[in-house]
Design an enzyme around this catalytic site. Structure first.
Site, PDB file in Angstrom:
ATOM      1  N   GLY A 115       0.824  -1.206   0.000  1.00 16.84           N
ATOM      2  CA  GLY A 115       0.000   0.000   0.000  1.00 16.84           C
ATOM      3  C   GLY A 115       0.854   1.249   0.000  1.00 16.84           C
ATOM      4  O   GLY A 115       0.732   2.101  -0.866  1.00 16.84           O
ATOM      5  N   GLY A 141       1.399  -5.374   4.756  1.00 19.91           N
ATOM      6  CA  GLY A 141       2.629  -6.097   4.463  1.00 19.91           C
ATOM      7  C   GLY A 141       3.694  -6.029   5.536  1.00 19.91           C
ATOM      8  O   GLY A 141       4.577  -6.892   5.573  1.00 19.91           O
ATOM      9  N   ILE A 169      11.973  -3.042  19.468  1.00 18.97           N
ATOM     10  CA  ILE A 169      11.698  -3.800  18.244  1.00 18.97           C
ATOM     11  C   ILE A 169      10.995  -5.100  18.632  1.00 18.97           C
ATOM     12  O   ILE A 169      11.593  -6.008  19.212  1.00 18.97           O
ATOM     13  CB  ILE A 169      13.006  -4.073  17.470  1.00 18.97           C
ATOM     14  N   PRO A 207      12.028  -8.470  15.173  1.00 16.36           N
ATOM     15  CA  PRO A 207      13.280  -8.081  14.510  1.00 16.36           C
ATOM     16  C   PRO A 207      13.359  -8.483  13.035  1.00 16.36           C
ATOM     17  O   PRO A 207      13.854  -7.723  12.209  1.00 16.36           O
ATOM     18  CB  PRO A 207      14.352  -8.810  15.322  1.00 16.36           C
ATOM     19  N   LYS A 208      12.851  -9.663  12.733  1.00 12.32           N
ATOM     20  CA  LYS A 208      12.961 -10.125  11.350  1.00 12.32           C
ATOM     21  C   LYS A 208      12.108  -9.250  10.425  1.00 12.32           C
ATOM     22  O   LYS A 208      12.535  -8.875   9.326  1.00 12.32           O
ATOM     23  CB  LYS A 208      12.494 -11.582  11.282  1.00 12.32           C
ATOM     24  N   GLN A 218      11.248  -4.391   6.838  1.00 12.69           N
ATOM     25  CA  GLN A 218      10.761  -3.024   6.629  1.00 12.69           C
ATOM     26  C   GLN A 218      11.898  -2.088   6.216  1.00 12.69           C
ATOM     27  O   GLN A 218      11.739  -1.241   5.333  1.00 12.69           O
ATOM     28  CB  GLN A 218      10.112  -2.491   7.909  1.00 12.69           C
ATOM     29  N   GLU A 258       7.774   4.083   8.446  1.00  7.02           N
ATOM     30  CA  GLU A 258       8.018   5.277   7.624  1.00  7.02           C
ATOM     31  C   GLU A 258       9.466   5.731   7.728  1.00  7.02           C
ATOM     32  O   GLU A 258      10.092   6.082   6.733  1.00  7.02           O
ATOM     33  CB  GLU A 258       7.135   6.452   8.076  1.00  7.02           C
TER      34      GLU A 258
HETATM   35 MO1  MOS Z   1       1.884   5.150   5.276  1.00  3.92          MO
HETATM   36  S1  MOS Z   1       2.055   6.801   4.041  1.00  3.92           S
HETATM   37  O1  MOS Z   1       1.035   6.022   6.442  1.00  3.92           O
HETATM   38  O2  MOS Z   1       0.834   4.044   4.537  1.00  3.92           O
END
Ligand code: MOS
Length: 731
Positions: A232, A460, A622, A625-626, A631, A698
């Site tokens: 997404g 995800g 965390i 961790p994996k 990410q 993010e």
């Molecule tokens: Mo993230 S831009 O908040 O899906």
């Protein structure tokens, strides 16, 4: 209460839904089996602005299999009630098929519904539209901005005039699209006045409320289901027009309708990270102490909604300085409305600020890390609040050591291997994760297994897994005996699955609900004469693998199963909740990173290859961790895209996006992605929430593009202030 032993949280576990995904059994929005489903294909406007003057649907309607062609002349009038609290930006949202106006190239102007997908697709090609065409305005640099949003502390212009060193830099950032693997898709089914929708969304609650508002339905009449999302990055954070189109198609034909956006339609059917022009002026002492920053930024929005994002905070709190002024203007264009994309605002601002810091470091002859260290603030100077945790200095130190920063020459173009110029760069990254009220329902069954439910979504990152970890430890169960369910508006409400807020918000609610259930069980046991735990102080009881026992005396114990059986209880249940951060806030709460890049640039061809990347993150505790590493890799890959490849190109003559496909819109592929390493600093943020997490989805993307741009400068001596950095710009 005694703290529960932590067995699952912090363990490098694989995804609990991994098997479902790799075997194809995880069902994405368009894959749900709905009896009698028909297919809807949108006809989109082939002009950038104007009016529809004619519609000829004859040929389409005659095509075998076509059931209906719906457009503004025959569509039902839709209520489109206001929807406060939604992710709809201020303005008047696009109302599908309600009038003859075309507001942007690609706007849905009709939908063809047919018994097969092929018939619907073919029928869509047979609809003939006539237009009264107006010249669209799609160029950020040519249009009039809205009234600005301003921020000021001190007198930045005066301080800039007095500064020993001044920089005046203007950056251009291209529009980026999310391009998740799974296209946006909706299946809509009406049962009388009740609407059920399977939809690709990052926020079932938001899509639910929006559909109730658009069709003016009681909230209880709408259900949104979404157990799996194939990526997404923000594109699913609001309910887009095609979801309403699917519901209209279903209602008008009396059949469940499936609508899948084509890859091309993904470029105007959902939002995008807006393009920016960003001018930054910096003032500094000769020793590199920042005295002033003036930020002026223009970004695109649509003519009908004003989309803004968190572009301002990074410029206010990343570095210490007395004088800051910011002017943020949205520029309404004949385009569809932008939306948040991974690291929204912060990623854009960080490219500018961190590129400029590198320029300043070079100008002053100070190491870029040292320059940043000299401007490290002691508190958030915009909010006048202490930081909950801010371990950026450690990120720099660990990163410099691990990456071999001392091998970098401060002189650009100093290292060459054949045709390749080699350079290293770094940048800081910051993101302000969200924390929003959420709820979760927890049920412990008599067989000793538990089910936890929260609306949420998992686009995800691994929400199924991390929430199961939190629940397993809080209940004292193994991972296998806990099932976490999400993606249904019937489950307790949660905020958008975005803004790095899910683990902090939903996770805190899950923790609360599990703690309540565990306490209920402990209370039953210690008050029960037949329990081996009778009379024990409840605070001394912990649960492990479904067995309640006295802390330090594992022999004095019994299982949930025996306890519930003896009490003839089918289950114990609780609603967990998280109320959001304290108001007023007592801390400034951010996640940080230091990102390092090494690039090779072909001296003759201008081709940039990223050779190595390292991210060091201060993201609180965390849990998984994996998945956190996964990410980070994803964020770095996304950042490489923004830095070097991604650019949605609009033809300003007619407002058409010319590269609305994955062949011409470039995203990183394996060959573009180097050795990537992620290091999360150990520890937790005790002020952030009960879990100690800050959110990381993010921040891992923030700082990547400037680290690469700074490495390109170090390699070549060429400063590129435009994203993406192309070979053309470097030749
Ligand atoms: Mo993230 S831009 O908040 O899906």
């Amino acid at each position: 209460m005694s703290p529960q032993p932590q067995a699952a949280v912090g363990a490098p576990l694989s995804r609990v839904d991994g098997r479902l995904k790799v075997t194809g059994r995880a069902k994405y929005a368009a894959e749900h089996d709905v009896d009698g489903v028909v297919h809807a294909v949108i006809v989109d406007a082939s002009i950038g602005r104007g009016r529809i003057t004619s519609i000829d649907t004859g040929a389409a309607e005659e095509h075998p299999g076509v059931l209906r062609v719906i457009h503004h002349r025959n569509a039902p009038k839709l209520p489109y009630r206001d929807n406060a609290g939604s992710n709809n930006p201020p303005g008047r949202r696009l109302r599908v098929f309600q009038d003859d106006r075309v507001l942007f190239h690609g706007q849905p102007v009709a939908v063809v519904v047919a018994t097969t997908l092929e018939a619907a697709q073919h029928g869509a090609g047979l609809v003939k539209l006539g237009y009264d065409v107006e010249q669209p305005s799609t160029d950020l640099h040519e249009a009039e901005p809205d009234k600005p949003t301003n921020y000021a502390r001190g007198d930045a212009e005066a301080a800039l005039r007095d500064a020993a060193v001044r920089l005046d830099l203007t950056y251009q950032l291209a529009r980026n699209h999310h391009n998740p693997m799974e296209p946006h898709a909706t299946i809509a089914r009406w049962n009388g006045d009740k609407l059920t929708v399977w939809d690709k969304t990052q926020w079932v609650v938001g899509t639910h409320d929006e559909l109730a508002a658009v069709f003016d339905l009681p909230k209880a009449s709408v259900r949104v289901i979404n157990p799996f999302v194939g990526g997404g990055f923000g594109s699913g954070l609001r309910c887009w027009p095609h979801t309403v189109v699917a519901a209209v198609a279903a209602r008008e034909t009396g059949r469940p309708a499936k609508l899948v956006l084509s890859r091309r339609q993904m470029y105007f059917g959902t939002g995008f990270r807006p393009s920016y022009e960003y001018r930054l002026r910096l003032g500094s002492s000769r020793r590199g102490r920042l005295t002033a920053a003036v930020h002026e930024m223009d970004s695109e929005t649509s003519s009908y909604e004003t989309f803004t994002e968190d572009i301002l905070p990074a410029g206010q709190m990343l570095y210490s300085m007395a004088n800051v002024s910011q002017v943020y203007r949205t520029v309404p264009l004949d385009v569809n409305t932008p939306v948040w994309k991974r690291g929204p605002g912060f990623a854009t601002a960080s490219f500018v600020i961190e590129s400029a810091m590198d320029e300043l470091a070079h100008e002053l002859g100070i190491d870029p890390i040292e320059l940043r260290q000299r401007n490290e603030p002691n508190e958030d100077e915009a909010k006048n609040l202490p930081f909950s945790t801010r371990r950026l200095r450690e990120c720099y130190t660990v990163g410099a050591r691990e990456f071999g920063w001392h091998h970098r020459s401060s002189r650009p173009r100093a290292r060459r291997e054949g045709d390749w110029l080699i350079g290293m760069g770094m940048a800081a990254g910051v993101y302000g994760p969200g924390r929003v009220a959420a709820q979760a329902r927890v049920r412990l069954d008599a067989d000793g297994t538990a089910v936890v439910e929260a609306a949420s979504s998992d686009m995800g990152p691994g929400t199924y897994t991390s929430q199961t970890q939190v629940a397993a430890d809080a209940l004292g169960l193994t991972m296998r005996t806990v099932t976490f369910r999400l993606g249904d508006s019937l489950y307790p409400p949660t905020p958008p699955h975005g803004g790095s807020m899910t683990l902090a918000s939903v996770g805190s609610a899950v923790l609360d609900g599990c703690n309540k259930v565990r306490r209920q069980a402990i209370k039953l046991a210690v008050e029960d004469r037949e329990s081996p735990l009778y009379g024990v102080d409840a605070d001394d009881v912990v649960v492990r693998s479904g067995r309640l026992h006295v802390k330090g005396t594992p022999s004095r114990s019994e299982t949930y199963r025996s306890l519930l059986a003896r009490h003839d209880r089918s289950h114990l249940e609780a609603l967990g909740s998280y109320d959001g951060p304290p108001s007023p806030e007592r801390h400034a709460y951010h996640a940080y990173n230091a990102t390092f890049a090494e690039v090779a640039v072909d001296a003759r061809l201008g081709l940039v290859r990223v050779r190595r990347m390292l991210g060091v993150y201060d993201a609180g505790r965390i849990v998984s961790p994996k998945l956190a590493e996964s990410q980070a890799i994803g964020g770095i890959v996304g950042g490489i895209g923004t830095a070097l490849l991604e650019h949605t190109v609009t033809d300003h003559r007619d407002g058409r996006i010319v590269n609305a496909n994955l062949a011409d819109y470039l995203v990183p592929v394996n060959a573009d992605v180097p050795d990537v390493k992620a290091i999360y600093l150990d520890g937790e943020d005790r002020e952030a929430n009960a879990l100690g997490v800050k959110g990381l989805g993010e921040v891992v993307m923030v700082g990547v593009a400037p680290a690469i741009a700074n490495a390109v400068f170090n390699a070549t001596g060429r400063r590129i202030r435009e994203l993406p950095i192309t070979a053309e710009a470097l030749i």
